[in-house]
Enzyme design. Structure first.
Site, PDB file in Angstrom:
ATOM      1  N   GLY A  91       0.938  -1.142   0.006  1.00 29.08           N
ATOM      2  CA  GLY A  91      -0.157   0.137   0.123  1.00 29.08           C
ATOM      3  C   GLY A  91       0.874   1.275   0.063  1.00 29.08           C
ATOM      4  N   GLN A  92       2.062   1.203  -0.208  1.00 26.84           N
ATOM      5  CA  GLN A  92       2.916   2.486  -0.186  1.00 26.84           C
ATOM      6  C   GLN A  92       2.399   3.246  -1.498  1.00 26.84           C
ATOM      7  OE1 GLN A  92       7.266   1.801   0.544  1.00 26.84           O
ATOM      8  NE2 GLN A  92       7.532   3.879   0.596  1.00 26.84           N
ATOM      9  N   HIS A  98       7.644   6.916   5.628  1.00 24.08           N
ATOM     10  CA  HIS A  98       7.026   7.682   6.594  1.00 24.08           C
ATOM     11  C   HIS A  98       6.386   6.563   7.533  1.00 24.08           C
ATOM     12  CE1 HIS A  98       4.810   6.641   2.979  1.00 24.08           C
ATOM     13  NE2 HIS A  98       3.879   6.567   3.598  1.00 24.08           N
TER      14      HIS A  98
HETATM   15  P1  AMP Z   1       1.288   5.297   2.020  1.00 17.98           P
HETATM   16  O1  AMP Z   1       0.186   4.908   1.240  1.00 17.98           O
HETATM   17  O2  AMP Z   1       1.868   4.456   3.066  1.00 17.98           O
HETATM   18  O3  AMP Z   1       2.511   5.435   1.063  1.00 17.98           O
HETATM   19  O4  AMP Z   1       0.991   6.710   2.464  1.00 17.98           O
HETATM   20  C1  AMP Z   1       1.055   7.980   1.912  1.00 17.98           C
HETATM   21  C2  AMP Z   1       0.053   9.101   2.389  1.00 17.98           C
HETATM   22  O5  AMP Z   1       0.696  10.562   2.178  1.00 17.98           O
HETATM   23  C3  AMP Z   1      -1.105   8.569   2.055  1.00 17.98           C
HETATM   24  O6  AMP Z   1      -1.788   8.516   3.457  1.00 17.98           O
HETATM   25  C4  AMP Z   1      -1.785   9.984   1.490  1.00 17.98           C
HETATM   26  O7  AMP Z   1      -2.938  10.495   2.100  1.00 17.98           O
HETATM   27  C5  AMP Z   1      -0.534  10.824   1.984  1.00 17.98           C
HETATM   28  N1  AMP Z   1      -0.272  12.332   1.218  1.00 17.98           N
HETATM   29  C6  AMP Z   1      -0.026  12.153  -0.105  1.00 17.98           C
HETATM   30  N2  AMP Z   1       0.160  13.466  -0.550  1.00 17.98           N
HETATM   31  C7  AMP Z   1      -0.038  14.225   0.754  1.00 17.98           C
HETATM   32  C8  AMP Z   1       0.258  15.786   0.814  1.00 17.98           C
HETATM   33  N3  AMP Z   1       0.681  16.534  -0.270  1.00 17.98           N
HETATM   34  N4  AMP Z   1       0.130  16.027   2.115  1.00 17.98           N
HETATM   35  C9  AMP Z   1       0.073  15.132   2.985  1.00 17.98           C
HETATM   36  N5  AMP Z   1      -0.207  13.959   2.886  1.00 17.98           N
HETATM   37  C10 AMP Z   1      -0.297  13.274   1.847  1.00 17.98           C
END
Ligand code: AMP
Ligand code: ZN
Length: 112
Positions: A91-92, A98
């Site tokens: 799911g990344q 992060h």
């Molecule tokens: P993952 O799916 O673990 O890679 O998490 C990435 C996260 O980044 C997701 O929960 C998105 O909603 C979040 N995300 C993507 N773009 C932004 C942004 N510009 N500001 C804050 N969060 C974001």
């Protein structure tokens, strides 16, 4: 990394609602929150995924988790979930490590 979304947030080239910052880490609110409180805590060092961590990153990743704990405590979030997704199938979607910090609702286990 010039094309990395989270590096751009670190460099303040893209806005984010920042909750915490120090020389090593940044914490900001997820743009699509999955819980009433949903923060992303990132190292300023660009590492693409947990699977790329090296032994030299041991203290960095330990301190990252401690920052999550401190931020939760400061906000009086007693129970919370910490999640790393490593790789597409997990799911990344953003390839800069992060740690998701989720709180404020009952959470199911296992996740979907
Ligand atoms: P993952 O799916 O673990 O890679 O998490 C990435 C996260 O980044 C997701 O929960 C998105 O909603 C979040 N995300 C993507 N773009 C932004 C942004 N510009 N500001 C804050 N969060 C974001
Ligand atoms: Zn990056």
């Amino acid at each position: 990394m010039s094309d990395c979304l989270f590096c751009k947030i670190i460099e303040k080239k893209i806005p984010a609602k920042i909750e915490y910052e120090d020389p090593e880490f940044l914490a900001f609110y997820d743009i699509h929150p999955q819980a009433p409180s949903h923060l992303l805590i990132i190292p300023k060092k660009h590492i693409e995924q947990i699977g790329d961590l090296q032994d030299v990153d041991e203290t960095l990743i330990g301190r990252l988790i401690l920052r999550a704990k401190q931020i939760a405590k400061k906000n009086s979030w007693k129970d919370y979930r910490l999640v790393f997704n490593s790789g597409l199938e997990a799911g990344q979607t953003v390839f800069h490590i992060h740690l998701h910090l989720l709180s404020g609702r009952k959470m199911d286990w296992p996740p979907g």
